[in-house]
Design an enzyme around this catalytic site. Structure first.
Site: not given
Length: 294
Positions: A145, A169, A240, A243, A266, A275
């Site tokens: 990110r 995150k 992004h 990404r 994730h 994806y």
């Protein structure tokens, strides 16, 4: 009963220090809660499931996107649980509130030829050009990110193992591999570019701005947009998009979904599965274009 300012201040502390949410999410949740409090005239009393559903219905009628409604629903559920624990609410009405689902549009991605054209475009030897090339290579190689990229320090790059240590995150750390083109670009920047921009107090940041400070996300977005404009037919996208492209190309190349999930950081495999849909849609498009009986 606390006033609006106290409610917002205490909820902010909860989000930042107890939930450890990102600054972006904290700002969004505080904005959502402020909107709810304004709807209630600043009063917490009487906040029940009917009020919450009515407020969200008004938001929907006002034309808010499904993504915004999903976030506001999540904010409300987080807040009512917090307020109930604080004794501000007798019960937790958010428990009765269903989870809104944001619509998932398939992301735009580069095809592999476009990605190669973007990264192989001739570049100069000035610090800015070396930095921008290293940023593009590392974004595409790792799928990190933009905030994760900006937070990288020089020591986060393990040149021997070809991995970069990323703080994602929820402050979850992961190691992400990258290839030789990215390593060479980062080394050129660190040897021939970064030393020319170092100033007193620069610190350990891997990527710098021209004044010697840590690069910011807005600058990285401008770099990506500018580089993509140099390639005919490439979709206009930000970091992004790189990404998304990295993840899609990994799956097209045979990588398993769990590995891509780990690489992207994730929390849920469901997030990564989008994806697979991107790859299928690209296959369908190629089929419709090429097959004589499509």
């Amino acid at each position: 009963m606390p006033d609006v300012d106290e409610v917002l201040a205490e909820f902010e502390k909860h989000l930042r220090f107890e939930r450890d949410l990102s600054p972006h999410t904290v700002r969004a949740y505080l904005s959502d809660l402020a909107a709810l409090m304004a709807h209630r005239g600043g009063e917490l009393g009487g906040l029940d499931i009917a009020v919450l559903r009515g407020w969200l219905a008004e938001q929907h009628a006002a034309g808010l996107s499904r993504a915004t409604l999903a976030r506001r629903t999540a904010c409300v559920r987080t807040f009512t649980a917090f307020a109930h624990r604080r004794g501000w609410l007798a019960d937790d009405p958010g428990l009765l509130l269903g989870s809104a689902k944001a619509a998932r549009a398939l992301p735009a991605v580069l095809d592999q030829e476009q990605a190669q054209a973007v990264l192989d475009a001739p570049q100069g030897s000035e610090p800015k050009e070396l930095r921008d090339q290293a940023i593009m290579e590392l974004l595409y190689a790792t799928g990190v990110r933009v905030g994760e990229l900006c937070a990288l320090d020089v020591d986060d790059v393990d040149r021997d193992r070809h991995v970069v240590r990323v703080l994602g995150k929820g402050r979850k750390e992961r190691s992400v591999p990258f290839g030789l083109p990215a390593l060479r670009a980062v080394d050129r920047w660190c040897v021939h570019g970064r030393p020319r921009w170092i100033r007193e107090g620069t610190g350990p940041a891997l990527f710098l701005g021209a004044r010697g400070g840590r690069i910011d996300a807005g600058t990285v977005r401008r770099i990506v947009h500018a580089r993509l404009r140099q390639v005919d037919g490439a979709p206009d996208m930000g970091p992004h998009g790189l990404r998304h492209s990295a993840a899609t190309h990994l799956l097209e190349g045979g990588a398993d979904l769990r590995s891509v999930q780990e690489m992207l950081g994730h929390a849920s495999l469901n997030t990564t599965q989008i994806y697979t849909h991107v790859s299928i849609e690209r296959l369908r498009a190629a089929y419709r274009q090429a097959h004589p009986r499509a």
